[in-house]
Design an enzyme around this catalytic site. Sequence first.
Site, PDB file in Angstrom:
ATOM      1  N   HIS A 118     130.843  67.519 -22.369  1.00  0.00           N
ATOM      2  CA  HIS A 118     131.290  66.364 -21.571  1.00  0.00           C
ATOM      3  C   HIS A 118     130.236  65.642 -20.853  1.00  0.00           C
ATOM      4  O   HIS A 118     129.092  66.034 -20.647  1.00  0.00           O
ATOM      5  CB  HIS A 118     131.997  67.822 -19.857  1.00  0.00           C
ATOM      6  CG  HIS A 118     132.885  66.598 -19.226  1.00  0.00           C
ATOM      7  ND1 HIS A 118     132.614  66.155 -17.957  1.00  0.00           N
ATOM      8  CD2 HIS A 118     134.766  66.730 -19.389  1.00  0.00           C
ATOM      9  CE1 HIS A 118     133.615  65.438 -17.682  1.00  0.00           C
ATOM     10  NE2 HIS A 118     134.503  66.097 -18.340  1.00  0.00           N
ATOM     11  N   ASP A 165     140.039  69.890 -22.565  1.00  0.00           N
ATOM     12  CA  ASP A 165     141.715  70.060 -24.066  1.00  0.00           C
ATOM     13  C   ASP A 165     140.591  71.122 -24.385  1.00  0.00           C
ATOM     14  O   ASP A 165     141.636  71.011 -25.748  1.00  0.00           O
ATOM     15  CB  ASP A 165     140.216  68.913 -24.180  1.00  0.00           C
ATOM     16  CG  ASP A 165     140.691  67.534 -23.226  1.00  0.00           C
ATOM     17  OD1 ASP A 165     140.198  66.639 -22.934  1.00  0.00           O
ATOM     18  OD2 ASP A 165     142.011  67.940 -22.830  1.00  0.00           O
TER      19      ASP A 165
HETATM   20  C1  SDX Z   1     137.324  64.596 -21.144  1.00  0.00           C
HETATM   21  O1  SDX Z   1     135.295  62.210 -17.601  1.00  0.00           O
HETATM   22  C2  SDX Z   1     135.888  62.923 -17.774  1.00  0.00           C
HETATM   23  O2  SDX Z   1     136.560  63.752 -16.594  1.00  0.00           O
HETATM   24  C3  SDX Z   1     136.898  62.834 -18.910  1.00  0.00           C
HETATM   25  C4  SDX Z   1     138.183  64.728 -19.155  1.00  0.00           C
HETATM   26  C5  SDX Z   1     139.085  64.543 -17.355  1.00  0.00           C
HETATM   27  O3  SDX Z   1     139.603  65.310 -16.966  1.00  0.00           O
HETATM   28  O4  SDX Z   1     139.334  62.803 -17.270  1.00  0.00           O
HETATM   29  O5  SDX Z   1     136.989  65.728 -18.427  1.00  0.00           O
HETATM   30  C6  SDX Z   1     139.094  64.569 -20.244  1.00  0.00           C
HETATM   31  O6  SDX Z   1     138.260  63.656 -21.617  1.00  0.00           O
HETATM   32  C7  SDX Z   1     136.981  65.858 -21.812  1.00  0.00           C
HETATM   33  C8  SDX Z   1     136.156  65.449 -23.140  1.00  0.00           C
HETATM   34  C9  SDX Z   1     137.218  65.703 -24.511  1.00  0.00           C
HETATM   35  N1  SDX Z   1     136.556  65.118 -25.372  1.00  0.00           N
HETATM   36  C10 SDX Z   1     136.249  66.235 -26.598  1.00  0.00           C
HETATM   37  O7  SDX Z   1     136.723  67.445 -26.290  1.00  0.00           O
HETATM   38  C11 SDX Z   1     135.601  65.222 -27.199  1.00  0.00           C
HETATM   39  C12 SDX Z   1     134.375  65.892 -27.576  1.00  0.00           C
HETATM   40  N2  SDX Z   1     133.523  65.956 -26.900  1.00  0.00           N
HETATM   41  C13 SDX Z   1     132.370  64.410 -27.384  1.00  0.00           C
HETATM   42  O8  SDX Z   1     132.631  63.425 -27.664  1.00  0.00           O
HETATM   43  C14 SDX Z   1     131.246  64.276 -26.164  1.00  0.00           C
HETATM   44  O9  SDX Z   1     131.242  65.210 -25.544  1.00  0.00           O
HETATM   45  C15 SDX Z   1     131.857  63.581 -24.658  1.00  0.00           C
HETATM   46  C16 SDX Z   1     132.695  62.110 -25.288  1.00  0.00           C
HETATM   47  C17 SDX Z   1     133.198  64.415 -24.018  1.00  0.00           C
HETATM   48  C18 SDX Z   1     130.809  63.465 -23.924  1.00  0.00           C
HETATM   49  O10 SDX Z   1     130.404  62.160 -24.544  1.00  0.00           O
HETATM   50  P1  SDX Z   1     129.068  61.920 -24.074  1.00  0.00           P
HETATM   51  O11 SDX Z   1     128.443  61.979 -22.481  1.00  0.00           O
HETATM   52  O12 SDX Z   1     128.095  59.874 -24.066  1.00  0.00           O
HETATM   53  O13 SDX Z   1     128.061  62.200 -24.885  1.00  0.00           O
HETATM   54  P2  SDX Z   1     127.076  61.723 -26.193  1.00  0.00           P
HETATM   55  O14 SDX Z   1     128.156  61.693 -26.891  1.00  0.00           O
HETATM   56  O15 SDX Z   1     126.062  61.392 -25.894  1.00  0.00           O
HETATM   57  O16 SDX Z   1     126.608  63.024 -27.127  1.00  0.00           O
HETATM   58  C19 SDX Z   1     125.368  63.718 -26.142  1.00  0.00           C
HETATM   59  C20 SDX Z   1     124.556  64.466 -27.202  1.00  0.00           C
HETATM   60  C21 SDX Z   1     124.923  63.942 -28.453  1.00  0.00           C
HETATM   61  O17 SDX Z   1     123.863  64.646 -29.965  1.00  0.00           O
HETATM   62  P3  SDX Z   1     122.591  63.712 -29.437  1.00  0.00           P
HETATM   63  O18 SDX Z   1     122.836  62.265 -30.359  1.00  0.00           O
HETATM   64  O19 SDX Z   1     121.358  64.010 -28.655  1.00  0.00           O
HETATM   65  O20 SDX Z   1     121.412  64.562 -30.760  1.00  0.00           O
HETATM   66  O21 SDX Z   1     125.627  65.918 -28.331  1.00  0.00           O
HETATM   67  C22 SDX Z   1     126.638  65.472 -29.840  1.00  0.00           C
HETATM   68  C23 SDX Z   1     126.184  64.639 -30.123  1.00  0.00           C
HETATM   69  O22 SDX Z   1     126.000  63.958 -30.921  1.00  0.00           O
HETATM   70  N3  SDX Z   1     127.945  66.082 -28.907  1.00  0.00           N
HETATM   71  C24 SDX Z   1     128.558  66.712 -29.813  1.00  0.00           C
HETATM   72  C25 SDX Z   1     129.607  66.720 -29.379  1.00  0.00           C
HETATM   73  N4  SDX Z   1     129.467  66.231 -28.087  1.00  0.00           N
HETATM   74  C26 SDX Z   1     128.569  66.065 -27.616  1.00  0.00           C
HETATM   75  N5  SDX Z   1     128.024  67.645 -30.760  1.00  0.00           N
HETATM   76  C27 SDX Z   1     129.036  67.988 -31.784  1.00  0.00           C
HETATM   77  N6  SDX Z   1     130.177  68.346 -30.845  1.00  0.00           N
HETATM   78  C28 SDX Z   1     130.768  67.711 -29.779  1.00  0.00           C
HETATM   79  N7  SDX Z   1     131.968  68.014 -29.326  1.00  0.00           N
END
Ligand code: SDX
Length: 405
Positions: free
Chosen positions: A302, A359
């Site tokens: 998140h 989620d």
């Molecule tokens: C919602 O914003 C809100 O409030 C949203 C929400 C709401 O109520 O409106 O809370 C609802 O959308 C919840 C999120 C649902 N999405 C997911 O579950 C999809 C999986 N999660 C991600 O794609 C990610 O964690 C996000 C999109 C939620 C957050 O993205 P960020 O903050 O831009 O983080 P990032 O993509 O830059 O990740 C940071 C690091 C990366 O690794 P490095 O480059 O540092 O090595 O963490 C890793 C990412 O690769 N990473 C994951 C991961 N999520 C982040 N690695 C594996 N699995 C994951 N799920």
Amino acid sequence: MTTASLSLDGKNYELPVVTGTEGEVGVDIGKLRAQSAAITLDPGFTSTGACESKICFIDGEKGILRYRGYPIEQLAEKSDFVEVAWLLLYGELPNAEELAKFRGQLTYHSMIHEDMKKFFEGFPNNAHPMAILSAMVASLSTYYPESETEDHHDENIARLIAKVRTLATYAYKKSIGQPLTYPQNKLPYAENFLHMMFAVPCEEYTVNPVMAKALNMLLILHADHEQNCSTSTVRMVGSSRANIFASISAGICALWGPLHGGANQAVLEMLEMIQNDGGDYKKWVKKAKDKDDGFRLMGFGHRVYKNFDPRATILRTMCEEVLAELHIDDPLLQIAENLEKVALEDEYFVSRKLYPNVDFYSGILYRAMGIPTNMFTVMFSIGRLPGWLAHWKELRDEDSRIYRP
Ligand code: SDX
């Protein structure tokens, strides 16, 4: 602290500092470009506030979520969704008279114009219900041309919250070839939705109170969440003075993405994939850690929560309670709990502060209610609608400038 100093090209700029109700600090850069010709750059808006708002507060480090100051745990336990919708929209919990009037409006506006039923005939049976929902919400503006004027907001807010259930259930009934079910005025909000989803003309349908209570709580947990992707979209579109239906339709499209609200559908599909792959969840945790693999553990991570998402904590408990009360033994819940346990002990997830989000467990509850996977993000839209509307109203009440980064 009232100003922040910025030194650029040998010049110093004093920028005003704003402080939120919980002591959050924001540097106001609104006049930076005029003073220095420089702008700030923040792809993904990781450190940018788009507005000042009184509606929602999140503390990502402490796992705090409050709607108009009320902790989410209290609202989930003690309120129902219609009360929480009013709280988000109008700033206080409704008194008995306000609540009765609002409930009456949501009943009165629950039907859609009969001509709109023809729209559903044009969609293919396998159309994604989010495509149908966004199209139908935008189309509502054609039946309420007065929505272009500024003095019908409250009536259109009630129309949208009332009708979103009807539009959603019509999309579902259309996809399974069943006749559309009209709303029942005697039923409360969540019960009416379940009735329209599952009642069929050939037999009596009785709403299960366990499912109605779980649905109310799910909708409350999804109702608002500060300036997330879809809420920011609603504000962006609303700032151009586009009508309320167009603004909400845009929010539905933003929520659809698998990184945002579409994640609840993606989580269920991921759990089913792991189950079909023999249930080896450790293999999939390994793949999620492999940068070259491209697989992400959906429902984890998140932008704001860096310890735990309080909504996921509530949902996890709800899953266990509701499945037990409905006598459902869902193997996907066990896979989810195993995934959570392994991930929370793994350095990759711990170091990146990746925890289950809202989620991760919600889909298991929707599935227990008999709601199909491709309707999960529609459920998220129904829950988030009062939050989107509250932010749209706040932006319009303060006569905000048009958003143009
Ligand atoms: C919602 O914003 C809100 O409030 C949203 C929400 C709401 O109520 O409106 O809370 C609802 O959308 C919840 C999120 C649902 N999405 C997911 O579950 C999809 C999986 N999660 C991600 O794609 C990610 O964690 C996000 C999109 C939620 C957050 O993205 P960020 O903050 O831009 O983080 P990032 O993509 O830059 O990740 C940071 C690091 C990366 O690794 P490095 O480059 O540092 O090595 O963490 C890793 C990412 O690769 N990473 C994951 C991961 N999520 C982040 N690695 C594996 N699995 C994951 N799920």
